[in-house]
Design a protein around this motif. Structure first.
Motif, PDB file in Angstrom:
ATOM      1  N   ALA A   1      38.905  40.173  37.640  1.00 19.95           N
ATOM      2  CA  ALA A   1      40.249  40.093  38.219  1.00 19.95           C
ATOM      3  C   ALA A   1      40.334  40.973  39.459  1.00 19.95           C
ATOM      4  O   ALA A   1      39.833  42.097  39.483  1.00 19.95           O
ATOM      5  N   GLY A   2      40.957  40.438  40.491  1.00 20.41           N
ATOM      6  CA  GLY A   2      41.128  41.189  41.729  1.00 20.41           C
ATOM      7  C   GLY A   2      40.004  41.054  42.718  1.00 20.41           C
ATOM      8  O   GLY A   2      40.049  41.660  43.793  1.00 20.41           O
TER       9      GLY A   2
ATOM     10  N   ASP B   1      30.054  42.882  49.915  1.00 21.70           N
ATOM     11  CA  ASP B   1      30.677  41.593  50.202  1.00 21.70           C
ATOM     12  C   ASP B   1      30.831  40.822  48.891  1.00 21.70           C
ATOM     13  O   ASP B   1      29.875  40.694  48.118  1.00 21.70           O
ATOM     14  N   SER B   2      32.008  40.316  48.640  1.00 16.99           N
ATOM     15  CA  SER B   2      32.321  39.683  47.362  1.00 16.99           C
ATOM     16  C   SER B   2      31.585  38.368  47.176  1.00 16.99           C
ATOM     17  O   SER B   2      31.307  37.646  48.138  1.00 16.99           O
ATOM     18  N   ASP B   3      31.277  38.042  45.906  1.00 18.79           N
ATOM     19  CA  ASP B   3      30.712  36.737  45.562  1.00 18.79           C
ATOM     20  C   ASP B   3      31.784  35.655  45.479  1.00 18.79           C
ATOM     21  O   ASP B   3      31.459  34.471  45.445  1.00 18.79           O
ATOM     22  N   GLY B   4      33.034  36.063  45.406  1.00 21.78           N
ATOM     23  CA  GLY B   4      34.118  35.089  45.317  1.00 21.78           C
ATOM     24  C   GLY B   4      35.242  35.579  44.431  1.00 21.78           C
ATOM     25  O   GLY B   4      35.210  36.703  43.912  1.00 21.78           O
ATOM     26  N   ASN B   5      36.258  34.739  44.278  1.00 24.33           N
ATOM     27  CA  ASN B   5      37.432  35.111  43.480  1.00 24.33           C
ATOM     28  C   ASN B   5      37.821  34.007  42.508  1.00 24.33           C
ATOM     29  O   ASN B   5      38.999  33.795  42.221  1.00 24.33           O
ATOM     30  N   SER B   6      36.835  33.279  42.000  1.00 19.10           N
ATOM     31  CA  SER B   6      37.107  32.204  41.045  1.00 19.10           C
ATOM     32  C   SER B   6      37.367  32.798  39.664  1.00 19.10           C
ATOM     33  O   SER B   6      37.347  34.015  39.462  1.00 19.10           O
ATOM     34  N   SER B   7      37.583  31.928  38.699  1.00 21.38           N
ATOM     35  CA  SER B   7      37.853  32.379  37.334  1.00 21.38           C
ATOM     36  C   SER B   7      36.646  33.073  36.716  1.00 21.38           C
ATOM     37  O   SER B   7      36.780  33.784  35.716  1.00 21.38           O
ATOM     38  N   GLN B   8      35.455  32.870  37.283  1.00 25.24           N
ATOM     39  CA  GLN B   8      34.251  33.551  36.790  1.00 25.24           C
ATOM     40  C   GLN B   8      34.182  35.009  37.220  1.00 25.24           C
ATOM     41  O   GLN B   8      33.360  35.766  36.709  1.00 25.24           O
ATOM     42  N   CYS B   9      35.014  35.405  38.179  1.00 25.94           N
ATOM     43  CA  CYS B   9      34.917  36.728  38.777  1.00 25.94           C
ATOM     44  C   CYS B   9      35.875  37.705  38.104  1.00 25.94           C
ATOM     45  O   CYS B   9      36.898  37.309  37.559  1.00 25.94           O
TER      46      CYS B   9
ATOM     47  N   PHE C   1      27.245  34.132  37.736  1.00 25.81           N
ATOM     48  CA  PHE C   1      28.149  35.247  37.483  1.00 25.81           C
ATOM     49  C   PHE C   1      28.560  35.890  38.800  1.00 25.81           C
ATOM     50  O   PHE C   1      27.751  36.055  39.702  1.00 25.81           O
ATOM     51  N   CYS C   2      29.817  36.276  38.887  1.00 28.15           N
ATOM     52  CA  CYS C   2      30.404  36.756  40.142  1.00 28.15           C
ATOM     53  C   CYS C   2      30.715  38.249  40.061  1.00 28.15           C
ATOM     54  O   CYS C   2      31.373  38.698  39.126  1.00 28.15           O
ATOM     55  N   ASN C   3      30.233  39.004  41.038  1.00 24.91           N
ATOM     56  CA  ASN C   3      30.508  40.439  41.124  1.00 24.91           C
ATOM     57  C   ASN C   3      30.308  41.150  39.794  1.00 24.91           C
ATOM     58  O   ASN C   3      31.203  41.845  39.294  1.00 24.91           O
TER      59      ASN C   3
END
Length: 498
Positions: free
Chosen positions: A478-479, A468-476, A437-439
């Motif tokens: 929006a934004g 610091d962000s975990d990423g910007n994939s579809s799991q994260c 899971f992201c952010n």
């Protein structure tokens, strides 16, 4: 040691002491007669009697595993009777911690100093305490304003009203250990954002809650000089050197394994095993034997069990990790390496006994193949959210598995940067955990970097820098910004727990 020499020690000049604050710290040299880092006092437990200690104006003996000094009663000054140790290296701007146990056969005053051993006897630390018949632990952390290779630690207790036995034990003077604290990366992403956004209403909040506590720096293929065989050495050396000058411990993450993150949000790494070995060689050489904690390749061991990720290259990864632990071990006793061991809810598939789940036996096997025997231990919960009790329990069981299966003694560190509210659970799915899971929302800052407690982690560390962000994939959500990019929105959410 003459009484006359010691009498002069009260005459330190405030002007000279202030001037010494601007002195340049001496550089390390093979010819240095005193240790620069770690424990500087010798025979502080008096296991070797009074070896290494001198007395003036008093008798001195070892009794019951402690130093006992007897001073006759009468009028006089504290410095009329003292014990001490010479040959202490003190560096200006460096942080030190002095501690000891002390008591007296009757209520007494005692003055304690860390100072120049010769005229003008300037003190970096000067404290007077009241002793009772019950032993008490005294501890002070201080920053030295003096530069000397002939420093001294003194205990002064003359002028007692009655004949008194002074008992001193467990004397310790350290620098560049966890007692003095961890080095804060001055260029961490949160600090940089605060510097660049002084008018933002969130700036003060983010500075005090996050930027001032980011004590871990990540090194990888994004560094300024991307030449894997040269640039990293200078970058690591500058960072470790800045920490050493302050007498604090730097924490570094080596994150450059080929195939890093299995093509995920933090993908990248060295282009080949040979390039990785050249990179880790220079990384280790940059530390140059100075105090450092190294977290080695987050996720790399756990992901080695993923055949789709490894594509038949698992043996190469094991070889690279073994090589890295050996090169870091070769830097000496002040370098502590923790090979990453994933987290408590990382499913590795069936372990070697066929049991589904985290697979302690399988993780122990993978760690052993990756060189954990030449590391100090493992890191757990890196960039994840399990609360400290869950992470400690996993690491403790893993340590037991390593001991049982391979005879390896393993300590551990826990990432506490974002575990204040524990792991994220997907609404409506109580067993979902947080892996992948992201952010996630409603996470919170955990305990800032510190030494651990008995039976738990050696250190609790902010390994993943909050915000610091975990990423910007579809799991994260929006934004979400790209992995590793600082976001004041994410930072403020972690501060507030929302």
């Amino acid at each position: 040691m003459t009484t006359t020499r010691r009498l002069l020690q009260v005459a330190a000049s405030p002007v000279l002491a202030a001037a010494l604050l601007t002195s340049t710290a001496p550089s390390a040299s093979a010819a240095d007669p005193q240790p620069l880092y770690g424990e500087l006092a010798t025979n502080g437990t008096f296991a070797a009697g009074t070896t290494g200690w001198w007395s003036s104006g008093t008798s001195m003996a070892s009794a019951g595993g402690a130093l006992v000094a007897t001073v006759n009663g009468g009028t006089g000054n504290l410095w009329d009777a003292m014990v001490g140790q010479d040959g202490i290296r003190l560096r200006p701007g460096a942080t030190y911690t002095l501690s000891f146990d002390a008591k007296a056969s009757a209520p007494a005053k005692m003055r304690t100093t860390a100072q120049l051993g010769d005229a003008p006897y300037t003190a970096a630390l000067d404290r007077t305490v009241d002793l009772t018949t019950v032993s008490k632990r005294f501890t002070w952390t201080f920053t030295s304003g003096i530069d000397t290779t002939t420093g001294a630690v003194n205990f002064q207790f003359g002028g007692q009203p009655v004949k008194t036995d002074i008992v001193i034990d467990n004397v310790s003077l350290t620098t560049s250990t966890a007692r003095e604290g961890f080095y804060t990366d001055p260029a961490n992403n949160a600090a940089t954002w605060v510097k660049n956004n002084p008018g933002d209403p969130r700036a003060a909040k983010i500075k005090s809650a996050i930027a001032d506590h980011n004590t871990v720096k990540w090194f990888g293929d994004w560094d300024a000089d991307r030449n894997p065989a040269t640039g990293i050495q200078a970058e690591v050396s500058d960072y470790v050197g800045a920490a050493a000058a302050q007498g604090r411990v730097p924490v570094l993450v080596a994150y450059n394994i080929p195939g890093r993150d299995c093509g995920g949000a933090s993908s990248g790494g060295a282009g080949s095993p040979a390039l990785y070995k050249a990179w880790i060689d220079k990384f280790a050489q940059g530390i140059a034997g100075r105090p450092a904690i190294v977290v080695l390749e987050p996720d790399a061991v756990a992901q080695s069990s993923d055949d789709a990720c490894m594509k038949g290259a698992a043996e190469q990864r094991f070889d690279m990790l073994r090589y890295a632990t050996q090169r870091l071990q070769a830097q000496g006793k002040f370098v502590q390496t923790y090979l990453d061991a994933g987290n408590a809810t990382w499913t590795l598939g069936p372990d070697l006994s066929g049991t589904q789940g985290i697979g302690l036996k399988k993780m122990a096997y993978l760690l052993n193949r990756s060189g954990v025997a030449t590391a100090r231990g493992v890191s757990v919960n890196v960039a994840n959210f399990d609360d400290t009790a869950i992470a400690d329990d996993y690491a403790k069981r893993l340590a037991a598995q390593l001991k049982t299966d391979f005879g390896v003694t393993s300590r551990w560190v826990v990432d506490t940067a974002r575990n204040g509210n524990g792991g994220y659970v997907v609404p409506g799915s109580p067993s979902s955990g947080h892996v992948g899971f992201c952010n996630p929302p409603k996470r919170k800052l955990g305990a800032t970097s510190r030494a651990g407690s008995a039976g738990g982690a050696e250190y609790q560390l902010w390994i993943k820098n909050p915000g610091d962000s975990d990423g910007n994939s579809s799991q994260c959500p929006a934004g979400s910004p790209p992995a590793g990019t600082f976001s004041p929105v994410l930072a403020e959410a972690l501060i507030d727990g929302r």
